[in-house]
Design an enzyme around this catalytic site. Sequence first.
Site, short mmCIF file in Angstrom:
data_model
loop_
_atom_site.label_atom_id
_atom_site.label_comp_id
_atom_site.label_asym_id
_atom_site.label_seq_id
_atom_site.Cartn_x
_atom_site.Cartn_y
_atom_site.Cartn_z
N ASN A 442 0.88 -1.17 0.00
CA ASN A 442 0.00 0.00 0.00
C ASN A 442 0.92 1.22 0.00
O ASN A 442 1.51 1.55 1.01
CB ASN A 442 -0.88 -0.03 1.25
N LYS A 444 0.24 4.29 -0.26
CA LYS A 444 -0.37 5.47 0.36
C LYS A 444 -0.11 6.71 -0.53
O LYS A 444 -0.09 6.58 -1.75
CB LYS A 444 0.15 5.65 1.79
N HIS A 529 -9.40 1.40 4.92
CA HIS A 529 -8.12 1.58 5.62
C HIS A 529 -8.34 2.52 6.81
O HIS A 529 -9.12 3.48 6.72
CB HIS A 529 -7.07 2.15 4.67
N GLU A 531 -6.67 4.88 7.94
CA GLU A 531 -6.40 6.30 7.69
C GLU A 531 -7.61 6.95 7.02
O GLU A 531 -7.88 8.14 7.23
CB GLU A 531 -5.14 6.44 6.82
N GLU A 601 -5.20 -4.70 10.50
CA GLU A 601 -4.16 -3.71 10.73
C GLU A 601 -4.42 -3.00 12.06
O GLU A 601 -5.23 -2.06 12.10
CB GLU A 601 -4.14 -2.68 9.60
N GLY A 607 2.83 2.32 10.85
CA GLY A 607 3.82 3.40 10.72
C GLY A 607 4.52 3.75 12.01
O GLY A 607 5.23 4.75 12.08
P1 13P Z 1 3.25 0.36 7.69
O1 13P Z 1 3.71 -0.96 7.11
O2 13P Z 1 4.04 1.51 7.20
O3 13P Z 1 3.14 0.29 9.18
O4 13P Z 1 1.76 0.59 7.15
C1 13P Z 1 0.85 -0.44 7.21
C2 13P Z 1 -0.35 -0.07 6.44
O5 13P Z 1 -1.08 0.82 6.82
C3 13P Z 1 -0.64 -0.83 5.23
O6 13P Z 1 -1.90 -0.57 4.77
#
Ligand code: 13P
Length: 684
Positions: A442, A444, A529, A531, A601, A607
């Site tokens: 992903n 982002k 997701h 976010e 997740e 992150g």
């Molecule tokens: P990270 O691997 O950067 O922690 O992000 C995970 C994520 O949100 C994948 O969708």
Amino acid sequence: MQQPAKDRLRIVAVWLCRLIVGFTFIISGWAKAIDPWGFLIKTGEYLQVWGLNLPRELVLTGCVSLACVEFCTGVLIATGSLKRLAVWVAAAMMSVMLPLTLYIAVESPVSDCGCFGDFLIISNTATFIKNVVLSALIVYLIIAGRKVKGIYAAPIQWLQIVVTVAFPMILAFVGYNIQPLVDFRPYKLGTNLFGDAGESSTEVYIYRKGGVEKEFTLDELPDDSWEFVDMKSVGDETNGGFEVRDDSGLEMNDELSDMDGQVLYLIVSDPDVQFLSRVHLTNMLYRRAESQDVTMIGIAGATGSTLERWISIAKPLFPVYSAAPTALKQLVRGDAALVYTDGGEIKWKRTLSSMNADFGDGEWASDSLENIRPVDDGRYHLILLSIYLASMIVIYLLSLSPKILRLFVGIPKKIRNFAHSKNEHNTITLYHTMRKNIVAGNWKMNTTVPEGVALAKEVNEALKGFKANCDVIICVPFTHLCPVAAEIDANVLGLGAENCADHTSGAYTGEISAPMVASTGAKYVILGHSERRQYYGETSETLREKVALALANGLTPIFCIGEVLAEREDGTYNEVVKRQVEEGLFNLSAEDFGKIILAYEPVWAIGTGKTATAEQAQDMHAHIRAVIAEKYGKEVADNCSILYGGSCKPSNAAELFAKPDVDGGLIGGAALKCADFMGIVKAF
Ligand code: 13P
């Protein structure tokens, strides 16, 4: 990240408990494995008290298995491997041992419980107290131990178990067939068989009343209400000797201890169970001894008709005396065994059956008895122990290298799958697992179009030169979909978007719909997701629309779920995730649900560099599968791929993916570097 003081304290407490419980189990299993005869004799005492008469082979198998399980459980607990299983096995053992040792402490049916064999003899009360303490520590480990990581990485733990079971098995094999590799009993190598001249032994008389056996000295013999059972001689530390009598009852100790030169004693502690098949070998051995000027003497643990019967079968050409069986069993292990002395000093001991090889090739007559090497002088044990410890260190070092660790990943899973596929072919069953292993990136809101295209090309090329054991997908910003689709090979690398609108078309300025995404050649779309839920207010209601539109346009939704830190900490995470799955997806038919990929997740791990432990991920994935099974049935649940996302990187992917319910990862930061992303792909 600095751990809070409370966490640090818990880690220290867990490791302390692990070491105490682990090493107690290790010593207990080791002491039993090293002397299987001792454990067999002790178990025989218990069975006799309870009036049970079981076949010797069964009891022996039970004794050796118990010793190995105890040793292995101890090692697993002390190293923090198979955290849950090992502690539960220990708890199961304690649930039997605790009441048993309470009974032994109260009733004293046997003189000592035999927990640590002859290595360490503790009173029955001390044994019970020890078990109470151990049980308390085990309960603490069940509660607090799960979250504290062990020393060995999960994919390599099965190798640790194989080596750990092999060690006590070899000890037991040699201990049973030849002699224990370390001798904790009074008649060690180098001691004098009949004690120092003039030193007398103490006779102890064993009497029974109402099922309880007790020992008395000559001055304190009990009244007639007690029934005589046995008499034994108790020597001093180095061995005060034991009483040997001839057939007329005359004590032979002085005569035997005065004998010069070398003597080979055949000790038949229990002539009743002596294997008749080996009886004829005793006279062959006698001739061999005679040809080497070695005197041979038999000592049997029986008198009267039992001894006469044995003599009439064995027809020994050498004199046979008798002594208390308990003393003989202490002297040397085995139904029929040999003790070789020189000037009264014990030089070697071994079972008669272990001499077979010497009889077989016909060279026995010329081989010197004097040169036979003892096995119980500790040397072989030291060698075996060193090999075992070195193997454990090597396995640990191997597990430090992610490259090597990767070779071990999924081996148990593969074996399970193989067994399962065999099963499928051999039996008529409708069950068939279609679930795929998947690594999805992903990106982002990262990379410009040229940067993104270059990265996609790099990943595509890397995959071409390598047969991945999983499906690989990249989910990229909308602007990148068309140019990336033009550069990659869809057979090698899947393409997806990171979102789509909850409408098909119309006046929704700035939105990109599912048909638009599908028209670029993309096949997947990330939905829900955290976010988007957090920053753009996406609710389960809009997500239901998006999922329906994605499916209607031939896109596979990668549907994200996960709890925030507060929910993890207040313990509501299971309900939170269950609700997200139910509200976002449970309106679907079973057929449509079968098209969804789920991604768990935990928001606190995204992150942050803070990954959920493999156990936490496994627990949650199993929970999600159970929630699905409740609604759609086991087959749909088993076929659903559930990915883990949140600080997943090459160094931890192998451990996460080794878990049975973790079918891959949704990767954020590590998907932006080809080498890191490929490192995760290769974890499968
Ligand atoms: P990270 O691997 O950067 O922690 O992000 C995970 C994520 O949100 C994948 O969708």
